[in-house]
Design a protein around this motif. Structure first.
Motif, short mmCIF file in Angstrom:
data_model
loop_
_atom_site.label_atom_id
_atom_site.label_comp_id
_atom_site.label_asym_id
_atom_site.label_seq_id
_atom_site.Cartn_x
_atom_site.Cartn_y
_atom_site.Cartn_z
N HIS A 420 38.63 34.65 32.95
CA HIS A 420 40.03 34.22 33.00
C HIS A 420 40.75 35.04 34.06
CE1 HIS A 420 39.81 37.53 30.05
NE2 HIS A 420 41.03 37.86 30.46
N ALA A 421 41.92 34.56 34.44
CA ALA A 421 42.70 35.24 35.48
C ALA A 421 44.18 35.01 35.21
CB ALA A 421 42.32 34.71 36.87
N ILE A 422 44.98 36.02 35.55
CA ILE A 422 46.43 35.95 35.37
C ILE A 422 47.10 36.57 36.59
CG2 ILE A 422 46.32 36.04 32.84
CD1 ILE A 422 47.12 39.01 33.06
N ASN A 423 48.39 36.38 36.66
CA ASN A 423 49.18 37.01 37.70
C ASN A 423 50.16 37.98 37.05
OD1 ASN A 423 50.20 37.13 40.60
ND2 ASN A 423 52.09 36.58 39.52
N ASP A 424 50.11 39.24 37.51
CA ASP A 424 51.05 40.25 37.04
C ASP A 424 52.28 40.18 37.94
OD1 ASP A 424 52.42 42.41 36.11
OD2 ASP A 424 50.97 43.92 36.75
N SER A 425 53.32 39.54 37.45
CA SER A 425 54.51 39.32 38.27
C SER A 425 55.21 40.63 38.64
CB SER A 425 55.49 38.40 37.54
OG SER A 425 55.85 38.93 36.29
N SER A 426 55.07 41.66 37.82
CA SER A 426 55.76 42.92 38.10
C SER A 426 55.20 43.59 39.35
CB SER A 426 55.63 43.87 36.91
OG SER A 426 54.27 44.19 36.65
N SER A 427 53.91 43.41 39.61
CA SER A 427 53.30 44.01 40.79
C SER A 427 52.83 42.96 41.80
CB SER A 427 52.10 44.86 40.38
OG SER A 427 51.13 44.07 39.71
N ASP A 428 53.09 41.70 41.50
CA ASP A 428 52.63 40.59 42.35
C ASP A 428 51.14 40.74 42.66
OD1 ASP A 428 52.76 38.26 43.83
OD2 ASP A 428 53.26 39.31 45.70
N THR A 429 50.36 40.90 41.59
CA THR A 429 48.92 41.11 41.72
C THR A 429 48.19 40.20 40.76
OG1 THR A 429 49.25 43.44 42.32
CG2 THR A 429 47.06 42.80 41.55
N THR A 430 47.12 39.58 41.24
CA THR A 430 46.28 38.79 40.35
C THR A 430 45.25 39.71 39.69
OG1 THR A 430 44.69 38.26 42.09
CG2 THR A 430 46.54 36.75 41.77
N ILE A 431 44.97 39.44 38.44
CA ILE A 431 43.98 40.20 37.68
C ILE A 431 42.98 39.21 37.12
CG2 ILE A 431 43.59 41.83 35.80
CD1 ILE A 431 46.58 42.56 35.99
N SER A 432 41.75 39.30 37.58
CA SER A 432 40.70 38.40 37.08
C SER A 432 39.62 39.22 36.39
CB SER A 432 40.10 37.58 38.23
OG SER A 432 39.63 38.40 39.27
N VAL A 433 39.14 38.68 35.28
CA VAL A 433 38.12 39.36 34.47
C VAL A 433 36.82 38.57 34.59
CG1 VAL A 433 37.45 40.10 32.17
CG2 VAL A 433 39.86 40.25 32.88
N HIS A 434 35.73 39.29 34.90
CA HIS A 434 34.42 38.68 35.09
C HIS A 434 33.46 39.26 34.07
CE1 HIS A 434 35.36 37.06 39.23
NE2 HIS A 434 36.36 37.91 39.03
N LEU A 435 32.73 38.38 33.41
CA LEU A 435 31.77 38.80 32.39
C LEU A 435 30.35 38.56 32.86
CD1 LEU A 435 33.53 37.41 29.18
CD2 LEU A 435 33.78 39.68 30.24
N ARG A 436 29.46 39.48 32.48
CA ARG A 436 28.06 39.38 32.92
C ARG A 436 27.38 38.21 32.25
NH1 ARG A 436 23.24 41.96 31.27
NH2 ARG A 436 24.38 43.39 29.93
N HIS A 437 26.66 37.46 33.07
CA HIS A 437 25.88 36.34 32.56
C HIS A 437 24.50 36.85 32.17
CE1 HIS A 437 24.20 32.41 32.02
NE2 HIS A 437 23.40 32.50 33.07
N ASN A 438 24.16 36.70 30.90
CA ASN A 438 22.88 37.20 30.41
C ASN A 438 21.74 36.36 30.97
OD1 ASN A 438 23.94 39.27 28.77
ND2 ASN A 438 24.41 37.80 27.14
N GLU A 439 20.82 37.00 31.65
CA GLU A 439 19.65 36.34 32.20
C GLU A 439 18.51 37.34 32.27
OE1 GLU A 439 20.50 35.05 36.14
OE2 GLU A 439 21.43 36.93 36.73
N TRP A 440 17.40 36.90 32.73
CA TRP A 440 16.23 37.75 32.79
C TRP A 440 16.48 38.94 33.72
CZ3 TRP A 440 12.67 38.01 37.13
CH2 TRP A 440 11.57 38.83 36.87
N ASN A 441 16.24 40.14 33.21
CA ASN A 441 16.42 41.36 33.99
C ASN A 441 15.06 42.05 34.13
OD1 ASN A 441 19.23 41.01 34.11
ND2 ASN A 441 19.49 41.97 32.12
N PRO A 442 14.43 41.94 35.28
CA PRO A 442 13.09 42.53 35.44
C PRO A 442 13.16 44.05 35.43
CG PRO A 442 13.94 41.74 37.54
CD PRO A 442 14.92 41.28 36.50
N LYS A 443 12.03 44.65 35.09
CA LYS A 443 11.94 46.10 35.09
C LYS A 443 11.92 46.62 36.53
CE LYS A 443 9.45 46.47 30.70
NZ LYS A 443 8.22 46.97 30.04
#
Length: 506
Positions: A420-443
């Motif tokens: 999701h993403a929002i705009n912080d009007s007080s600082s005129d800054t966008t804040i976006s949150v990114h979550l890790r996609h679970n997938e195969w993680n090799p050793k």
């Protein structure tokens, strides 16, 4: 003999200029004045004649150059920049698919007169009445094209109907009040999503009074090479035609179509007619046909440095965000587009030097973390998360450079999708949150920290609506310190003049 018939006159004599001797009452000064006037008249005539011959004479400069400048400053209004109200959309659709694909159109269409245009169907569909306030464009039914020849084996005659949307849209507008404001016709399919603000940004670069045919070829080399052309704008990705060119095309299109019964699609017929008019394709790489199968992850995470204008073939590729359906996935991308459309899916690259990680941000879409340092010249090349249009798994059939998803197991990137993403009007800054996609993680035995320890990435960025009014350049990003466990914080900003993206200056 004749002199005997005249009275004898005394001749004029000049003993001194101030003592004339004449038989009449005229004075010497009057005669001198007459001579002076004759001389001045001859001089002025000669000067005027020479000025006529010399285009750079003072009189010519005054009349030809200074006067128009004065007129330009006489209160005339400057030409208005191109806006959405100057664009008319022609959307190709079929009655069989409209019920499902109209959901794509709803995502980007702006009702209440903010956008103008029509969806062109082959036949009426029940329950799809539209109005200016509805979430969909006006529905129009294409005219009958059964009289046109079509000889492409295993092709579809609907190509002729769709080709004529240009002409039928012009005829729809002809003589209406809104026609005076039309500058561009933009064509697309019902499974195409447009980013309208970026479309406007692109069209503002061009003079709408001239003949322009704007779009992009396919990602598939074989499509461009054999079936279509690198000089053709693909209709699924969308293309724009300046209105004067559209009107010129309307006058000849039906006769032109008859000359090309052996072509396959609608867009190559438009292209054929454009070549007859003599107008070449003006390429804009933000129009995306996406003649690929699989995931667009590798393409959208490394978008060219140009505004993204359209995405096509949404019914063919997998959802652009995982664990959701296609429509909801595009709606999520539109959240970021509303916050900063100019920067949507624009890449920035930086390094976490404490952990030897390479970070790549596709703003509004994904963040990639890769173990070890990867040079920028490699990170800006799309990874092969997709197959070519002919399903040959052959990267040489792609019309641009690509690279493997990973060269070694340790280099396999961890992908974080925007949640999701929002705009912080007080600082005129966008804040976006990114979550890790679970997938195969090799050793991996490299001894470098595992990016899987990060579950969430927060990206801060100020909107930059004027970025395309400057020379194109990637943004820079910086990994910021944080005490939040399992979280990385990244700040995306415009690069400083002397800033480079490199893990070492050696």
């Amino acid at each position: 003999m004749a002199e005997h018939h005249h009275k004898e006159q005394k001749p004029i004599s000049y003993e001194k200029c101030n003592k004339p001797i004449i038989s009449s009452s005229s004075s010497c000064s009057f005669t001198a004045l007459i001579v002076l006037l004759i001389f001045l008249s001859y001089f002025l005539y000669s000067f005027s004649f020479m000025s006529f011959l010399n285009p750079y004479s003072p009189s010519k400069i005054t009349n030809s150059f200074l006067v128009p400048v004065i007129r330009l400053g006489s209160g005339q209004k400057p030409v208005e920049e191109t806006e959405l109200k100057h664009i008319v959309f022609g959307i190709a659709a079929s009655s069989d698919l409209w019920r499902r694909r109209k959901e794509y159109v709803k995502i980007w269409w702006k009702p209440n007169g903010e956008m103008k245009g029509a969806v062109w169907l082959d036949k009426p569909v029940k329950g799809n009445a539209s109005s200016p306030s509805s979430a969909l464009p006006e529905i129009k039914i294409s005219s009958d094209t059964s009289s046109f020849k079509y000889r492409y084996r295993n092709g579809h005659r609907s190509a002729i109907r769709i080709t004529r949307i240009v002409s039928e849209t012009v005829r729809m507008l002809n003589g209406t009040e809104s026609e005076r404001n039309v500058r561009w016709l933009v064509m697309g399919d019902d499974d195409t999503v447009f980013f309208s603000e970026n479309l406007v940004r692109v069209l503002r670069k061009y003079d709408h009074k001239q003949f322009y045919y704007i779009g992009a070829p396919s990602e598939s080399h074989l499509q461009n090479l054999h079936q279509f052309s690198y000089g053709m704008a693909y209709g699924g990705g969308g293309f724009a035609i300046s209105y004067p060119l559209a009107k010129a095309l309307e006058k000849v299109q039906d006769r032109c179509i008859e000359r090309y019964p052996d072509l396959y699609g609608s867009d190559d017929r438009v292209h054929a007619c454009m070549t007859e008019i003599g107008v070449p394709l003006t390429r804009e790489v933000g129009f995306h046909q996406f003649d690929v199968y699989g995931s667009l992850l590798g393409l959208l995470s490394v978008h060219p440095q140009a505004p993204i204008v359209s995405i096509h073939h949404l019914d063919v590729v997998t959802p652009i965000f995982p664990k959701t359906d296609r429509v909801k996935a595009v709606k999520r991308l539109m959240i970021a587009a509303k916050l900063d459309s100019a920067s949507l899916v624009q890449q920035s690259i930086c390094y976490d030097t404490t952990r030897q990680w390479t970070v790549s941000v596709s703003w509004g879409y994904t963040v990639h973390i890769t173990r070890t340092y990867m040079p920028a010249r490699m990170m800006e090349v799309p990874t092969r998360t997709f197959n070519d249009w002919h399903k040959r798994h052959d990267f040489t059939n792609i019309a641009f450079n690509t690279r493997p998803i990973t060269y070694t197991a340790c280099q396999r990137p961890r992908v974080f999708y925007m949640s999701h993403a929002i705009n912080d009007s007080s600082s005129d800054t966008t804040i976006s949150v990114h979550l890790r996609h679970n997938e195969w993680n090799p050793k991996c035995d490299w001894g470098i920290a595992d990016p899987s320890s990060i579950n969430r990435i927060i990206v801060y960025k100020k909107p930059n609506p004027d970025r395309w009014n400057k020379a194109p350049r990637r943004d820079c990003c910086r990994v910021m310190p944080t005490t939040m466990k399992g979280t990385m914080v990244v700040n995306v900003t415009a690069c400083a003049n002397d800033e480079i993206v490199a893990y070492s200056d050696k």
